[in-house]
Design an enzyme around this catalytic site. Structure first.
Site, PDB file in Angstrom:
ATOM      1  N   SER A  56       0.840  -1.193   0.000  1.00  0.00           N
ATOM      2  CA  SER A  56       0.000   0.000   0.000  1.00  0.00           C
ATOM      3  C   SER A  56       0.877   1.245   0.000  1.00  0.00           C
ATOM      4  O   SER A  56       1.859   1.316   0.743  1.00  0.00           O
ATOM      5  CB  SER A  56      -0.905   0.019   1.240  1.00  0.00           C
ATOM      6  OG  SER A  56      -1.606   1.243   1.307  1.00  0.00           O
ATOM      7  N   VAL A  61       7.198   2.931   4.367  1.00  0.00           N
ATOM      8  CA  VAL A  61       8.227   2.316   3.536  1.00  0.00           C
ATOM      9  C   VAL A  61       7.805   2.245   2.066  1.00  0.00           C
ATOM     10  O   VAL A  61       8.617   2.461   1.175  1.00  0.00           O
ATOM     11  CB  VAL A  61       8.658   0.932   4.099  1.00  0.00           C
ATOM     12  CG1 VAL A  61       7.570  -0.106   3.907  1.00  0.00           C
ATOM     13  CG2 VAL A  61       9.964   0.475   3.494  1.00  0.00           C
ATOM     14  N   CYS A  62       6.521   1.969   1.795  1.00  0.00           N
ATOM     15  CA  CYS A  62       6.058   1.921   0.400  1.00  0.00           C
ATOM     16  C   CYS A  62       6.006   3.313  -0.209  1.00  0.00           C
ATOM     17  O   CYS A  62       6.293   3.498  -1.391  1.00  0.00           O
ATOM     18  CB  CYS A  62       4.694   1.241   0.324  1.00  0.00           C
ATOM     19  SG  CYS A  62       4.704  -0.478   0.872  1.00  0.00           S
ATOM     20  N   ASP A  63       5.650   4.299   0.589  1.00  0.00           N
ATOM     21  CA  ASP A  63       5.675   5.697   0.174  1.00  0.00           C
ATOM     22  C   ASP A  63       7.102   6.069  -0.230  1.00  0.00           C
ATOM     23  O   ASP A  63       7.336   6.601  -1.331  1.00  0.00           O
ATOM     24  CB  ASP A  63       5.179   6.561   1.331  1.00  0.00           C
ATOM     25  CG  ASP A  63       5.304   8.058   1.078  1.00  0.00           C
ATOM     26  OD1 ASP A  63       6.440   8.573   1.025  1.00  0.00           O
ATOM     27  OD2 ASP A  63       4.259   8.721   0.986  1.00  0.00           O
ATOM     28  N   THR A  66       8.274   4.209  -3.472  1.00  0.00           N
ATOM     29  CA  THR A  66       7.671   4.718  -4.703  1.00  0.00           C
ATOM     30  C   THR A  66       8.231   6.092  -5.056  1.00  0.00           C
ATOM     31  O   THR A  66       8.512   6.378  -6.227  1.00  0.00           O
ATOM     32  CB  THR A  66       6.142   4.742  -4.575  1.00  0.00           C
ATOM     33  OG1 THR A  66       5.696   3.420  -4.237  1.00  0.00           O
ATOM     34  CG2 THR A  66       5.485   5.160  -5.877  1.00  0.00           C
TER      35      THR A  66
END
Length: 171
Positions: A56, A61-63, A66
């Site tokens: 998500s 961490v995904c922010d 990306t």
């Protein structure tokens, strides 16, 4: 069956068809957030794709991952960079606007989890069951997977330099 961990101690199994380096990349369809709800193809021949799967965009961490690939994508002329999550396209579009994402495509596998199942990156169990693990694939012009990186701990950073080098090598 491949596994990843969550919070360093919860083992999560990955479901679907495990795809490895040298395999033909399955052709799947995900949903783009810009243009909204337009189908986007992953796999196939004729182009190089760097595909980044994240659970998500609404996690730290995904922010960060990306955003980092968005910055790197500017120097990857000839490489289509796609981030795939299970976020709804509307939420992804709002996140992209706030984050200034303009160099990569952000897509969702929410409809039928075709990508997650075809590439073997669907979390089958654990507290995050039903979303994608953090995995990076490079698909060459020949339609074969030339690089794969499974991030073994969901909350850690991937090896960005290795993934970028693999995408450049596939050109």
């Amino acid at each position: 069956m491949a596994t990843v961990t969550f919070k360093n101690d919860i083992v999560c199994n990955l479901a679907g068809n495990e795809i490895n380096v040298g395999d033909t990349a399955p052709v799947t369809t995900v949903v783009n957030c810009d243009p909204m709800l337009q189908d986007e193809q992953i796999g196939g021949t004729g182009k190089v794709q760097l595909v980044v799967a994240v659970p998500s965009l609404d996690t730290g961490v995904c922010d960060a991952e990306t955003r980092r690939f968005n910055a790197e994508a500017a120097s990857l002329e000839g490489v289509e960079v796609i981030t795939v999550s299970m976020d709804l396209p509307f939420a992804s579009a709002r996140w992209c606007g706030a984050a200034g994402i303009e160099n990569l495509k952000v897509c969702s596998d929410f409809r039928n989890k075709d990508f997650a199942n075809a590439y073997g990156v669907l979390l089958a169990d654990g507290p995050l069951a039903g979303i994608t693990a953090r995995v990076i694939f490079v698909i060459g012009k020949d339609g074969k997977v030339s690089y794969k990186q499974v991030v073994p701990e969901i909350t850690t950073e991937p090896n960005y330099e290795e993934a970028i080098a693999a995408a450049k090598a596939a050109l």
